[in-house]
Design a protein around this motif. Structure first.
Motif, PDB file in Angstrom:
ATOM      1  N   LYS A   1       0.836  -1.209   0.000  1.00 23.61           N
ATOM      2  CA  LYS A   1       0.000   0.000   0.000  1.00 23.61           C
ATOM      3  C   LYS A   1       0.869   1.255   0.000  1.00 23.61           C
ATOM      4  CE  LYS A   1      -4.384  -1.459   1.797  1.00 23.61           C
ATOM      5  NZ  LYS A   1      -5.540  -0.998   2.517  1.00 23.61           N
ATOM      6  N   GLU A   2       1.986   1.196   0.713  1.00 22.53           N
ATOM      7  CA  GLU A   2       2.893   2.341   0.731  1.00 22.53           C
ATOM      8  C   GLU A   2       3.542   2.545  -0.627  1.00 22.53           C
ATOM      9  OE1 GLU A   2       5.670   2.470   3.947  1.00 22.53           O
ATOM     10  OE2 GLU A   2       4.101   2.255   5.452  1.00 22.53           O
ATOM     11  N   LYS A   3       3.778   1.447  -1.336  1.00 26.38           N
ATOM     12  CA  LYS A   3       4.350   1.573  -2.679  1.00 26.38           C
ATOM     13  C   LYS A   3       3.348   2.266  -3.606  1.00 26.38           C
ATOM     14  CE  LYS A   3       7.196  -0.360  -6.090  1.00 26.38           C
ATOM     15  NZ  LYS A   3       8.437  -1.035  -6.225  1.00 26.38           N
ATOM     16  N   GLU A   4       2.072   1.916  -3.490  1.00 28.63           N
ATOM     17  CA  GLU A   4       1.042   2.593  -4.293  1.00 28.63           C
ATOM     18  C   GLU A   4       1.005   4.083  -3.960  1.00 28.63           C
ATOM     19  OE1 GLU A   4      -2.841   0.815  -4.017  1.00 28.63           O
ATOM     20  OE2 GLU A   4      -2.004  -1.205  -4.260  1.00 28.63           O
ATOM     21  N   GLU A   5       1.115   4.400  -2.675  1.00 33.87           N
ATOM     22  CA  GLU A   5       1.120   5.799  -2.257  1.00 33.87           C
ATOM     23  C   GLU A   5       2.329   6.533  -2.844  1.00 33.87           C
ATOM     24  OE1 GLU A   5      -0.322   9.175  -0.560  1.00 33.87           O
ATOM     25  OE2 GLU A   5      -1.324   7.228  -0.613  1.00 33.87           O
ATOM     26  N   LEU A   6       3.480   5.861  -2.850  1.00 32.24           N
ATOM     27  CA  LEU A   6       4.676   6.449  -3.454  1.00 32.24           C
ATOM     28  C   LEU A   6       4.460   6.724  -4.937  1.00 32.24           C
ATOM     29  CD1 LEU A   6       7.687   4.521  -1.887  1.00 32.24           C
ATOM     30  CD2 LEU A   6       7.307   6.970  -1.868  1.00 32.24           C
ATOM     31  N   GLN A   7       3.811   5.795  -5.629  1.00 33.66           N
ATOM     32  CA  GLN A   7       3.547   5.980  -7.061  1.00 33.66           C
ATOM     33  C   GLN A   7       2.651   7.199  -7.292  1.00 33.66           C
ATOM     34  OE1 GLN A   7       4.858   4.722  -9.604  1.00 33.66           O
ATOM     35  NE2 GLN A   7       5.745   2.777  -8.992  1.00 33.66           N
TER      36      GLN A   7
END
Length: 93
Positions: free
Chosen positions: A49-55
Protein backbone atom coordinates in the motif's frame (compact mmCIF):
# COMPACT_ATOMS: atom_id res chain seq x y z
CA UNK A 1 10.53 53.81 -10.27
CA UNK A 2 9.58 53.19 -13.88
CA UNK A 3 8.87 56.24 -16.02
CA UNK A 4 7.47 54.79 -19.24
CA UNK A 5 4.34 52.75 -19.74
CA UNK A 6 6.31 49.79 -21.12
CA UNK A 7 8.69 49.82 -18.15
CA UNK A 8 5.73 49.73 -15.76
CA UNK A 9 4.27 46.80 -17.66
CA UNK A 10 7.62 44.94 -17.54
CA UNK A 11 7.66 45.36 -13.76
CA UNK A 12 4.15 43.90 -13.50
CA UNK A 13 4.92 41.01 -15.84
CA UNK A 14 8.18 40.22 -14.04
CA UNK A 15 6.41 40.14 -10.67
CA UNK A 16 3.68 37.86 -12.05
CA UNK A 17 6.25 35.48 -13.52
CA UNK A 18 8.33 35.52 -10.34
CA UNK A 19 5.35 34.43 -8.27
CA UNK A 20 4.40 31.74 -10.77
CA UNK A 21 7.98 30.41 -10.86
CA UNK A 22 8.19 30.44 -7.07
CA UNK A 23 4.94 28.47 -6.79
CA UNK A 24 6.11 25.69 -9.11
CA UNK A 25 9.65 25.46 -7.72
CA UNK A 26 8.58 25.40 -4.08
CA UNK A 27 5.74 22.96 -4.78
CA UNK A 28 8.10 20.57 -6.53
CA UNK A 29 10.60 20.78 -3.65
CA UNK A 30 7.85 20.15 -1.09
CA UNK A 31 6.45 17.15 -2.97
CA UNK A 32 9.95 15.71 -3.37
CA UNK A 33 10.47 15.98 0.40
CA UNK A 34 7.17 14.15 0.97
CA UNK A 35 8.27 11.51 -1.54
CA UNK A 36 11.56 10.89 0.28
CA UNK A 37 9.83 10.78 3.67
CA UNK A 38 7.42 8.11 2.41
CA UNK A 39 10.26 6.31 0.64
CA UNK A 40 12.12 5.91 3.93
CA UNK A 41 9.06 4.42 5.64
CA UNK A 42 8.50 2.12 2.65
CA UNK A 43 12.10 0.87 2.82
CA UNK A 44 11.48 -0.19 6.41
CA UNK A 45 8.05 -1.80 6.01
CA UNK A 46 7.97 -2.95 2.33
CA UNK A 47 4.17 -2.56 2.46
CA UNK A 48 2.48 -2.73 -1.00
CA UNK A 49 0.00 0.00 0.00
CA UNK A 50 2.89 2.34 0.73
CA UNK A 51 4.35 1.57 -2.68
CA UNK A 52 1.04 2.59 -4.29
CA UNK A 53 1.12 5.80 -2.26
CA UNK A 54 4.68 6.45 -3.45
CA UNK A 55 3.55 5.98 -7.06
CA UNK A 56 0.76 8.54 -6.55
CA UNK A 57 3.16 11.05 -5.04
CA UNK A 58 5.65 10.43 -7.84
CA UNK A 59 3.02 11.00 -10.50
CA UNK A 60 1.98 14.28 -8.86
CA UNK A 61 5.63 15.39 -8.78
CA UNK A 62 5.97 14.44 -12.46
CA UNK A 63 2.84 16.43 -13.24
CA UNK A 64 4.13 19.56 -11.53
CA UNK A 65 7.55 19.23 -13.16
CA UNK A 66 5.98 18.77 -16.61
CA UNK A 67 3.67 21.75 -16.15
CA UNK A 68 6.61 23.86 -15.00
CA UNK A 69 8.62 22.75 -18.02
CA UNK A 70 5.78 23.66 -20.34
CA UNK A 71 5.77 27.18 -18.85
CA UNK A 72 9.58 27.49 -19.14
CA UNK A 73 10.13 27.40 -15.38
CA UNK A 74 12.35 24.32 -15.61
CA UNK A 75 14.68 23.56 -18.49
CA UNK A 76 13.62 20.35 -20.23
CA UNK A 77 16.89 18.56 -19.44
CA UNK A 78 16.76 19.63 -15.79
CA UNK A 79 13.19 18.35 -15.56
CA UNK A 80 14.16 15.05 -17.16
CA UNK A 81 17.09 14.74 -14.73
CA UNK A 82 14.84 15.35 -11.71
CA UNK A 83 12.31 12.79 -12.91
CA UNK A 84 14.97 10.18 -13.69
CA UNK A 85 16.58 10.56 -10.27
CA UNK A 86 13.25 10.14 -8.49
CA UNK A 87 12.42 7.07 -10.55
CA UNK A 88 15.85 5.59 -9.76
CA UNK A 89 15.32 6.14 -6.02
CA UNK A 90 11.98 4.36 -6.19
CA UNK A 91 13.42 1.50 -8.21
CA UNK A 92 16.30 0.97 -5.76
CA UNK A 93 13.89 0.78 -2.79
Amino acid sequence: MANSKSAKKRIEVNERNRLRNRFYKSSVRTKIKVFFKNLESYKISQNPKEKEELQKILSSVYSLIDKGTKKNIFHKNAAARKKAKLAAYLKSA
